[in-house]
Scaffold this active site. Structure first.
Site, mmCIF file in Angstrom:
data_model
loop_
_atom_site.group_PDB
_atom_site.id
_atom_site.type_symbol
_atom_site.label_atom_id
_atom_site.label_comp_id
_atom_site.label_asym_id
_atom_site.label_seq_id
_atom_site.Cartn_x
_atom_site.Cartn_y
_atom_site.Cartn_z
ATOM 1 C CG HIS A 47 107.716 84.023 103.033
ATOM 2 N ND1 HIS A 47 106.658 83.152 102.913
ATOM 3 C CD2 HIS A 47 108.683 83.564 102.195
ATOM 4 C CE1 HIS A 47 106.968 82.202 102.043
ATOM 5 N NE2 HIS A 47 108.185 82.425 101.587
ATOM 6 C CD GLU A 152 111.647 79.867 95.843
ATOM 7 O OE1 GLU A 152 111.534 80.079 97.059
ATOM 8 O OE2 GLU A 152 110.826 80.267 94.998
ATOM 9 C CG ASP A 178 110.305 77.172 99.212
ATOM 10 O OD1 ASP A 178 109.720 76.668 100.187
ATOM 11 O OD2 ASP A 178 110.048 78.313 98.786
#
Length: 267
Positions: A47, A152, A178
């Site tokens: 990310h 996740e 998530d």
């Protein structure tokens, strides 16, 4: 802070290790994390806007300060895992894993024979640019490399028990955000349903001899999961830590200045 044992050894011995995720592409942030006393950093390629050259600098800074450097790669792509480890990183976290078969592939990419089939570069930085004796490097890399996968979503949790039994896998890392999204409550990481699933995942990992890690936003949540047996704590991230520190100073300045007017310049 310098540790006698490597990060993987400490985690497998049941020692709790805490460190932030890093989103700011500057090795100085890594060094500051070490100076502050964290045990490791997680360099977040998934990310964040990192180049591989920046990752090398951050790994080097972590080594300088005696802390672990774990790279969260972008996917279970084999070359990406190998390139991250060739920088000399302490380990990898691989996101998006939903089955035991995928977790086994991660192990194959992250470990050398006889455990896996990691692509071999005996002249990478992780091998001291070829200076480390070959047999010793291969054995040492298998011994010191922390291999983790992220659980996740609902699909991963459906196969979590099988994932936790994959040989050569050290750690299951839980991504609460998530997970909350997969449960239909995006961002509600403190929701009882989310907490219940994470607690269950911790018990599954521990019952199968796997270490467990989790991302947290604050110290109280870290303590909660540590008491349940989590040993690898992703403590917030550098950008949020810095933002909160800035905001705290601004707020303190505002409070200190209430009711007091500064004298004009020149008087």
């Amino acid at each position: 802070m310098s540790h006698r044992q490597g990060l993987r050894a400490r985690i497998l011995n049941g020692e709790t290790c805490i460190g932030p995720f890093l989103k700011i592409p500057d090795p100085s942030i890594t060094e500051l994390a070490g100076i502050a006393g964290f045990d490791h950093v997680v360099i977040d390629l998934e990310h964040s806007p990192f180049s591989l050259e920046t990752v090398v600098g951050m790994v080097r800074a972590a080594s300088l300060r005696g802390i672990g450097s774990v790279v969260r790669v972008t996917s279970d792509d084999g070359p990406g895992i190998v390139r991250a480890l060739d920088t000399g990183a302490t380990g990898v976290i691989v996101p998006g894993i939903v089955s035991a078969a995928e977790a086994a592939e991660v192990v194959a990419h992250a470990r050398f024979h006889p455990i896996g089939a990691r692509g071999m570069d005996l002249y990478a930085r992780g091998a001291s640019w070829g200076a480390e004796p070959r047999e010793r490097y291969v054995a040492a890399a298998n011994e010191r490399t922390l291999v983790a996968v992220m659980a996740e979503g609902g699909q991963a949790f459906n196969d979590l028990e099988a994932i936790a039994e994959v040989e050569g896998l050290d750690l299951l890392f839980i991504g609460p955000y998530d997970l909350s999204q997969s449960l239909g409550m995006p961002g509600q990481v403190a929701h009882p349903t989310v907490l219940e699933r994470i607690d269950w995942a911790i018990s599954v990992a521990r019952s199968r001899g796997k270490a467990i890690g989790v991302y947290v936003d604050d110290v109280d949540t870290a303590r909660r999961y540590q008491e349940l047996g989590a040993v690898f704590i992703g403590m917030a991230n550098d950008a949020d830590i810095l933002r909160q520190a800035f905001a705290g100073l601004v707020n303190a300045r505002g409070a200190a200045g209430e009711g007091a007017a500064a004298a004009p310049y020149g008087h």
